[in-house]
Design an enzyme around this catalytic site. Structure first.
Site, mmCIF file in Angstrom:
data_model
loop_
_atom_site.group_PDB
_atom_site.id
_atom_site.type_symbol
_atom_site.label_atom_id
_atom_site.label_comp_id
_atom_site.label_asym_id
_atom_site.label_seq_id
_atom_site.Cartn_x
_atom_site.Cartn_y
_atom_site.Cartn_z
ATOM 1 C CE LYS A 89 -4.415 0.381 2.373
ATOM 2 N NZ LYS A 89 -4.964 0.578 3.719
HETATM 3 C C1 E4P Z 1 -8.257 1.501 3.599
HETATM 4 O O1 E4P Z 1 -7.580 0.576 3.165
HETATM 5 C C2 E4P Z 1 -8.148 2.081 4.941
HETATM 6 O O2 E4P Z 1 -7.489 1.172 5.782
HETATM 7 C C3 E4P Z 1 -9.452 2.347 5.590
HETATM 8 O O3 E4P Z 1 -10.550 1.960 4.817
HETATM 9 C C4 E4P Z 1 -9.552 3.673 6.287
HETATM 10 O O4 E4P Z 1 -10.829 3.834 6.796
HETATM 11 P P1 E4P Z 1 -11.213 4.787 8.030
HETATM 12 O O5 E4P Z 1 -11.645 6.094 7.455
HETATM 13 O O6 E4P Z 1 -12.343 4.062 8.694
HETATM 14 O O7 E4P Z 1 -9.986 4.888 8.894
#
Ligand code: E4P
Length: 224
Positions: A89
């Site tokens: 990522k």
């Molecule tokens: C995506 O891969 C992120 O880990 C995640 O969806 C972030 O979401 P949040 O806004 O609930 O932290």
């Protein structure tokens, strides 16, 4: 619009118990993690990623924490040795794009994260990302329609036949999942609580209770 193979459901967590449960339910296609989720578990990064990769055979996103491309590439190459199903990522920055291109050129899957506009998604796809992650809930929180962005990205990718998959992220409730599915998003990544809510309906519980109560009452009656 061409038919997709299936809509993939990922869990957005680093909690192995939750991942195990979803695998047992037979519906889990992958996992996304981020530094916040990993920190919450209080475990060694490598160990937790490797355990997740062994529980769920789908794509598992592990996020880099460097902010320069060279550092991200180094981390990405290291993480990709952890297990075959690790996806790197990278954040949606100029350095993140450089790292995405370099890792993708080596055949390593990249999920470009923190995507908040269609332009960002387009750039990530051009850099060779396997996934782009528009953050739906965080856009909603900022007074924008997060799901509209998912729709725009799906349309742009369809227009040009990009292979990059749209991964609807920052999902907050089951209706987000339905909306993402209607728009044709390839993947939705969900907190475990949202997945649990998806499977429940009060009428299912009520109906099942009535069936079982009736069975208890009448099962001993002689049958003709
Ligand atoms: C995506 O891969 C992120 O880990 C995640 O969806 C972030 O979401 P949040 O806004 O609930 O932290």
């Amino acid at each position: 619009m061409g038919l997709r193979e299936t809509m993939k459901i990922f869990l957005d967590t680093a909690n192995v118990e939750q991942i195990r449960k979803a695998v047992e339910w037979g519906i889990l296609d992958g996992v996304t993690t981020n530094p916040t989720l990993i920190a919450k578990e209080g475990r060694d990064f490598r160990q937790v990623i490797q355990e997740i990769c062994s529980i769920c055979k789908g794509d598992i996103s592990a996020e880099v924490v460097s902010t320069d491309a060279a550092g991200m590439i180094k981390e990405g190459l290291e993480y990709s040795k952890y297990a075959k199903n690790v996806v790197i990522k990278c954040p949606m920055t100029a350095e993140g794009l450089k790292a995405t291109k370099a890792l993708a050129d080596k055949g390593i899957k990249v999920n470009v994260t923190l995507v908040f506009s269609a332009n960002q998604a387009l750039l990530a796809a051009k850099a060779g990302a396997t996934y782009v992650s528009p953050f739906v809930g965080r856009l909603d929180d900022a007074g924008q329609d997060g799901m509209e962005l998912v729709g725009e990205i799906c349309q742009i990718f369809r227009n040009y036949g990009f292979k990059t998959q749209v991964l609807a992220a920052s999902i907050r409730h089951p209706m987000h999942v339905v909306q993402a599915a209607k728009l044709g998003a390839h993947v939705a990544t969900l907190p475990f609580e949202v997945l649990e809510k998806m499977l429940r309906h009060p009428l299912t519980d009520k109906g099942l209770k009535a069936f079982l109560d009736d069975w208890e009452k009448f099962k001993h009656l002689p049958r003709k």
